[in-house]
Scaffold this motif. Structure first.
Motif, PDB file in Angstrom:
ATOM      1  N   ARG A 110       0.836  -1.185   0.000  1.00 49.27           N
ATOM      2  CA  ARG A 110       0.000   0.000   0.000  1.00 49.27           C
ATOM      3  C   ARG A 110       0.883   1.252   0.000  1.00 49.27           C
ATOM      4  N   VAL A 111       0.413   2.296  -0.695  1.00 50.54           N
ATOM      5  CA  VAL A 111       1.143   3.568  -0.685  1.00 50.54           C
ATOM      6  C   VAL A 111       1.251   4.094   0.738  1.00 50.54           C
ATOM      7  N   ASN A 112       0.180   3.966   1.504  1.00 49.34           N
ATOM      8  CA  ASN A 112       0.181   4.494   2.873  1.00 49.34           C
ATOM      9  C   ASN A 112       1.240   3.829   3.739  1.00 49.34           C
ATOM     10  N   SER A 113       1.461   2.533   3.530  1.00 47.15           N
ATOM     11  CA  SER A 113       2.488   1.852   4.332  1.00 47.15           C
ATOM     12  C   SER A 113       3.882   2.336   3.954  1.00 47.15           C
ATOM     13  N   ILE A 114       4.091   2.649   2.686  1.00 45.17           N
ATOM     14  CA  ILE A 114       5.377   3.195   2.257  1.00 45.17           C
ATOM     15  C   ILE A 114       5.582   4.577   2.861  1.00 45.17           C
ATOM     16  N   ARG A 115       4.531   5.381   2.860  1.00 47.65           N
ATOM     17  CA  ARG A 115       4.636   6.729   3.419  1.00 47.65           C
ATOM     18  C   ARG A 115       4.943   6.682   4.912  1.00 47.65           C
ATOM     19  N   SER A 116       4.309   5.753   5.625  1.00 41.58           N
ATOM     20  CA  SER A 116       4.552   5.670   7.064  1.00 41.58           C
ATOM     21  C   SER A 116       5.987   5.262   7.351  1.00 41.58           C
ATOM     22  N   ILE A 117       6.576   4.451   6.481  1.00 39.24           N
ATOM     23  CA  ILE A 117       7.976   4.050   6.642  1.00 39.24           C
ATOM     24  C   ILE A 117       8.891   5.269   6.522  1.00 39.24           C
ATOM     25  N   PHE A 118       8.577   6.155   5.575  1.00 41.92           N
ATOM     26  CA  PHE A 118       9.374   7.372   5.412  1.00 41.92           C
ATOM     27  C   PHE A 118       9.209   8.305   6.607  1.00 41.92           C
ATOM     28  N   ASP A 119       8.041   8.280   7.238  1.00 39.92           N
ATOM     29  CA  ASP A 119       7.737   9.234   8.309  1.00 39.92           C
ATOM     30  C   ASP A 119       8.098   8.732   9.700  1.00 39.92           C
ATOM     31  N   ASP A 120       8.354   7.424   9.851  1.00 44.55           N
ATOM     32  CA  ASP A 120       8.683   6.880  11.168  1.00 44.55           C
ATOM     33  C   ASP A 120       9.901   7.570  11.769  1.00 44.55           C
ATOM     34  N   LEU A 121       9.884   7.732  13.082  1.00 44.91           N
ATOM     35  CA  LEU A 121      10.947   8.468  13.762  1.00 44.91           C
ATOM     36  C   LEU A 121      12.139   7.599  14.152  1.00 44.91           C
ATOM     37  N   TRP A 122      11.967   6.268  14.125  1.00 45.94           N
ATOM     38  CA  TRP A 122      13.078   5.421  14.564  1.00 45.94           C
ATOM     39  C   TRP A 122      14.226   5.487  13.562  1.00 45.94           C
ATOM     40  N   VAL A 123      15.438   5.397  14.073  1.00 49.14           N
ATOM     41  CA  VAL A 123      16.646   5.575  13.273  1.00 49.14           C
ATOM     42  C   VAL A 123      16.999   4.268  12.576  1.00 49.14           C
ATOM     43  N   SER A 124      16.994   4.294  11.273  1.00 53.87           N
ATOM     44  CA  SER A 124      17.341   3.114  10.487  1.00 53.87           C
ATOM     45  C   SER A 124      17.431   3.521   9.024  1.00 53.87           C
ATOM     46  N   SER A 125      18.128   2.734   8.236  1.00 50.22           N
ATOM     47  CA  SER A 125      18.239   3.025   6.810  1.00 50.22           C
ATOM     48  C   SER A 125      16.913   2.748   6.108  1.00 50.22           C
ATOM     49  N   LEU A 126      16.744   3.358   4.947  1.00 51.69           N
ATOM     50  CA  LEU A 126      15.521   3.140   4.179  1.00 51.69           C
ATOM     51  C   LEU A 126      15.411   1.680   3.753  1.00 51.69           C
TER      52      LEU A 126
END
Length: 329
Positions: A110-126
Motif C-alpha cells: 500500500r502507498v500508505n504503508s510506504i509513506r509511514s515508513i518514510f515518516d517513522d521516527l526510529w533511526v534506520s536506513s531506508l
C-alpha cells in the motif's frame, strides 16, 4: 541563415543521415509503457508532439503520467518531471509503492504503508525499513536502477514559467547528453503574467507546443477540468478542459480519463449487479484527438490507486458508454 529556416533538401539529408547511422524512428518515439495505447498514437509519444492528459479530480492523472515517466526512465532515457503539487520525496514514495505492487503477488503493498515508513521516527536506513514491506527492498533496487535518469523539478505557480521550464530542460540535456521526455503536472499551474484564464492557458499551451518542436522531444502535460463541466454530471471530454479552446487545438494528442462506473450505460449495471463494483476499479482512457492515428478509441485500465499505479494492460472497451454520467455528485 536563420536557424529556424530549413530547406526540404536539408531535411531529407538529415533524415537519411539518421537512418544510415542507425538513429532511426525509435529515437524519435518514447513508449508510454501502457499496452494498447502506443499503437494508437503512432507507436508512442513522438518527438515534437504535445500530449494532454485530462480527467476529473481524483482519477489518477498524476499517477498515469508518473508511470509513463518511470517507464521511460527505466529504459535509460532521461525524463524531466515538472511537479507543481508534490515534492520529490512524495513522488519517490509513489515509485517505490508502484514497483513493490508490481513485484508482490500477495497484494499487500500500500502507498500508505510506504509513506509511514518514510515518516517513522526510529533511526534506520531506508532499505532496512522497507524489509517490513512485501518486495520492498527489491522495489527500492528497481527505483535506484533508474533514479539518475528521472529528474524532478519542484515547480511553483509563482516562479516556474515557460522560460524556467526551458532552462531546466537545457540543464538536464547538458547533464544527460540527450533531450529528456518532459512531463508538466499540470498545465494550468505554469506561471503566466496574464490574469485572464483563457489568455493564460493559450499562452502556456502554445508555448509548450513550440517548445516540444524546438527540443524535438515529446511534452506530456496534465490538464485540469473545467469546474462547471464537472458539475453538470457529464462525461468529461476534450471540450471540458479548463481555459482556452487552444488547449485542444494546439495539442497533437488529447487523452481523457473517466471512471468506467460513471460512464457505462445503465443496463450494464442493472442486469449484472457484480459489474457495479468491478467497474469502479477501472478507468476509461479516451483518445479524444489523435494526429497520429484514429481518435475516439476507448481503452480501459484497472486502477490500483492503493499501490499508486495502473495495471499496464489496456483493453478496448466493449460496453456501451454514455456522455451523461450514471451517478452524479
Amino acid at each position: 541563415m536563420d536557424h529556424q529556416l530549413m530547406t526540404v533538401g536539408a531535411s531529407l539529408a538529415r533524415s537519411d543521415e539518421r537512418m544510415l547511422t542507425g538513429r532511426n524512428a525509435a529515437g524519435r518515439v518514447w513508449k508510454t509503457g501502457f499496452a494498447g495505447l502506443d499503437p494508437l498514437i503512432g507507436g508512442g509519444m513522438r518527438a515534437g508532439s504535445l500530449l494532454l492528459l485530462a480527467g476529473p479530480q481524483g482519477l489518477g492523472k498524476s499517477t498515469f503520467a508518473l508511470q509513463m515517466a518511470r517507464n521511460n526512465a527505466a529504459t535509460g532515457r532521461p525524463v524531466l518531471y515538472f511537479s507543481y503539487e508534490h515534492d520529490a520525496e512524495d513522488l519517490t514514495q509513489k515509485l517505490i509503492a508502484m514497483e513493490a505492487g508490481e513485484l508482490d503477488e500477495s497484494d499487500q503493498v500500500r502507498v500508505n504503508s510506504i509513506r509511514s515508513i518514510f515518516d517513522d521516527l526510529w533511526v534506520s536506513s531506508l532499505e532496512h525499513r522497507l524489509e517490513s514491506v512485501p518486495s520492498g527492498v527489491d522495489a527500492l533496487k528497481r527505483v535506484e536502477h533508474y533514479s539518475e535518469h528521472l529528474f524532478v523539478h519542484r515547480s511553483t505557480g509563482t516562479r516556474t514559467d515557460l522560460a524556467a521550464i526551458q532552462a531546466a530542460i537545457e540543464a538536464v540535456r547538458q547533464h544527460a547528453g540527450t533531450t529528456p521526455l518532459v512531463v508538466v503536472d499540470y498545465l494550468q499551474k505554469v506561471k503566466s503574467t496574464h490574469l485572464d484564464e483563457e489568455t493564460r492557458s493559450t499562452e502556456i499551451v502554445e508555448g509548450l507546443k513550440d517548445l516540444a518542436i524546438d527540443i524535438s522531444a515529446p511534452i506530456l502535460a496534465i490538464a485540469a477540468a473545467d469546474k462547471d463541466a464537472l458539475r453538470t454530471g457529464k462525461r468529461m471530454r476534450a471540450s471540458d478542459l479548463r481555459g482556452s479552446s487552444a488547449l485542444a487545438y494546439e495539442a497533437d494528442v488529447v487523452m481523457v480519463l473517466n471512471n468506467k462506473y460513471d460512464i457505462v450505460a445503465r443496463h450494464h449495471l442493472t442486469y449484472d449487479l457484480t459489474n457495479a463494483e468491478r467497474f469502479k476499479d477501472y478507468a476509461v482512457l479516451t483518445v479524444e484527438k489523435n494526429r497520429f492515428g484514429r481518435d475516439g478509441v476507448t481503452l480501459q485500465f484497472r486502477t490500483r490507486f492503493d499501490q499508486g499505479r495502473y495495471e499496464p494492460e489496456g483493453f478496448e472497451v466493449k460496453e456501451q458508454l454514455i456522455d451523461e454520467r450514471v451517478f452524479r455528485e
